[in-house]
Design an enzyme around this catalytic site. Structure first.
Site, PDB file in Angstrom:
ATOM      1  N   LYS A 127     -17.189  -0.594   0.793  1.00 13.31           N
ATOM      2  CA  LYS A 127     -16.112  -0.053   1.608  1.00 13.31           C
ATOM      3  C   LYS A 127     -16.544   1.125   2.478  1.00 13.31           C
ATOM      4  O   LYS A 127     -15.765   1.625   3.285  1.00 13.31           O
ATOM      5  CB  LYS A 127     -14.945   0.363   0.717  1.00 13.31           C
ATOM      6  CG  LYS A 127     -14.232  -0.822   0.076  1.00 13.31           C
ATOM      7  CD  LYS A 127     -13.232  -0.392  -0.978  1.00 13.31           C
ATOM      8  CE  LYS A 127     -12.065   0.390  -0.409  1.00 13.31           C
ATOM      9  NZ  LYS A 127     -11.175  -0.446   0.430  1.00 13.31           N
ATOM     10  N   SER A 174       0.829  -1.207   0.000  1.00  8.37           N
ATOM     11  CA  SER A 174       0.000   0.000   0.000  1.00  8.37           C
ATOM     12  C   SER A 174       0.860   1.251   0.000  1.00  8.37           C
ATOM     13  O   SER A 174       1.960   1.269   0.574  1.00  8.37           O
ATOM     14  CB  SER A 174      -0.904   0.020   1.236  1.00  8.37           C
ATOM     15  OG  SER A 174      -1.597   1.252   1.340  1.00  8.37           O
ATOM     16  N   TYR A 213      -3.001   0.212   9.594  1.00  5.81           N
ATOM     17  CA  TYR A 213      -3.052  -0.506   8.316  1.00  5.81           C
ATOM     18  C   TYR A 213      -1.732  -0.373   7.555  1.00  5.81           C
ATOM     19  O   TYR A 213      -1.146  -1.372   7.125  1.00  5.81           O
ATOM     20  CB  TYR A 213      -4.218   0.034   7.480  1.00  5.81           C
ATOM     21  CG  TYR A 213      -4.139  -0.314   6.022  1.00  5.81           C
ATOM     22  CD1 TYR A 213      -4.320  -1.623   5.584  1.00  5.81           C
ATOM     23  CD2 TYR A 213      -3.887   0.668   5.062  1.00  5.81           C
ATOM     24  CE1 TYR A 213      -4.235  -1.948   4.231  1.00  5.81           C
ATOM     25  CE2 TYR A 213      -3.806   0.350   3.716  1.00  5.81           C
ATOM     26  CZ  TYR A 213      -3.986  -0.957   3.305  1.00  5.81           C
ATOM     27  OH  TYR A 213      -3.894  -1.271   1.976  1.00  5.81           O
TER      28      TYR A 213
END
Length: 326
Positions: free
Chosen positions: A182, A112, A141
């Site tokens: 989401k 990411s 995250y």
């Protein structure tokens, strides 16, 4: 057979669609479906198997796969349950890495852009240990993804065995069909489209930084079709390994994104700017932009869809239709 973890999610389901369209019906998906209608992301797909994540280790025993696409993760940047994030994002990734290494199976996994933190050290996808250790992700995250990148880089530096092909992909701001489950983590376009369509005013954040106009906070927005194209190219290029940025290398503003949606509908824009909540002002990123030289140097020449074209495709092909799913 191919395995796609997170295959019912946003990027994963678009990858499954592309694999089906390429003639691969032998696709197994491992994911949680839950109760929020995520199954609709796969309603048009053909699957060879569906594997609950808790059963994945047993399912893999003695199995031969052409590749593992590891897209599964708790991807909310607002996640706060550290134990759950580490189990799902880090430890599961380690188990898959070990399995792919042992069985000689290619592994393509989702890292990411959140690993870059506030961008203080830039957005270059240098995966040397020295470069990676400088990064400071700003949320749980991003940290969980960064830890796995470090494990892979450490094994590479030590000369330890790795899968015959391995590729970590640092996705930037991906948008497109099948992101609807989401919720607050969906793109601002998906979340604001009904307002745009109905003629309601769309609210964007004011700037709280000198020299940056309201709504001119910038991101490297990339259409999900482009992301999938990169993964399909990697699957067809088994000699390519590494950690790569997946972005357009052209930062655009949130205002540009919303204006492109109005243009796609042919309606005049109605935008107002509101104060950014004080609790996020100190950590809010005003600019992200991938450096894409490493992917191009590896041989990728598929290009990336310009923002206005991508938004028009998303709006006319999905958001402005009764069936919004790919």
């Amino acid at each position: 057979m191919l395995l796609v973890t997170g295959g019912a999610g946003f990027i994963g389901s678009n990858l499954v669609a592309a694999l089906n369209e390429a003639g691969r019906a032998d696709v197994a998906v491992s994911d949680f479906l839950g109760h929020d209608g995520k199954w609709k992301n796969l309603a048009k797909r053909q699957l060879a198997d569906y594997v609950p994540p808790a059963e994945l280790a047993e399912w893999l025993k003695g199995r031969k796969l052409d590749a593992v696409f590891h897209m599964g993760a708790i991807s909310a940047t607002t996640a706060t349950d550290g134990d759950m994030v580490m189990e799902n994002n880090f430890r599961l990734s380690l188990r898959l890495l070990d399995w792919c290494t042992e069985t000689g199976t290619p592994l393509i996994y989702a890292s990411s852009a959140a690993t870059y933190g506030d961008g203080e050290h830039g957005f270059e996808d240098d995966f040397s240990l020295v470069a990676l250790k400088q990064l400071r992700p700003m949320n749980l995250y991003g940290w969980s993804k960064h830890l796995f990148d470090l494990v892979v880089a450490e094994r590479l530096a030590k000369g330890d065995k790795l899968p015959p092909q391995w590729a970590g992909l640092k996705f930037f701001n991906v948008f497109g069909p099948n992101e609807y489950h989401k919720d607050t983590m969906a793109s601002v376009l998906a979340r604001r489209f009904d307002d745009i369509k109905s003629g309601r005013v769309v609210q964007l954040f004011k700037s709280h930084r000198e020299g940056i106009a309201d709504g001119d906070q910038r991101r490297d927005f990339i259409y999900v079709d482009d992301v999938v194209r990169v993964m399909m190219w990697l699957f067809a290029s088994p000699s390519v390994s590494g950690i790569f940025n997946v972005g357009t290398s052209h930062a655009r503003s949130f205002r540009d994104l919303i204006l492109a949606a109005y243009a796609a509908l042919g309606t005049p824009p109605q935008i107002e700017y509101i104060d950014m909540p004080e609790q996020i002002r100190g950590s809010y990123q005003y600019f992200t932009q991938s450096e894409g030289d490493r992917l191009r140097a590896a041989g990728y020449n598929g290009g990336f869809t310009p923002l206005e074209e991508a938004v028009a495709s998303y709006v006319t092909g999905y958001l402005d239709r009764s069936d919004r799913f790919r």
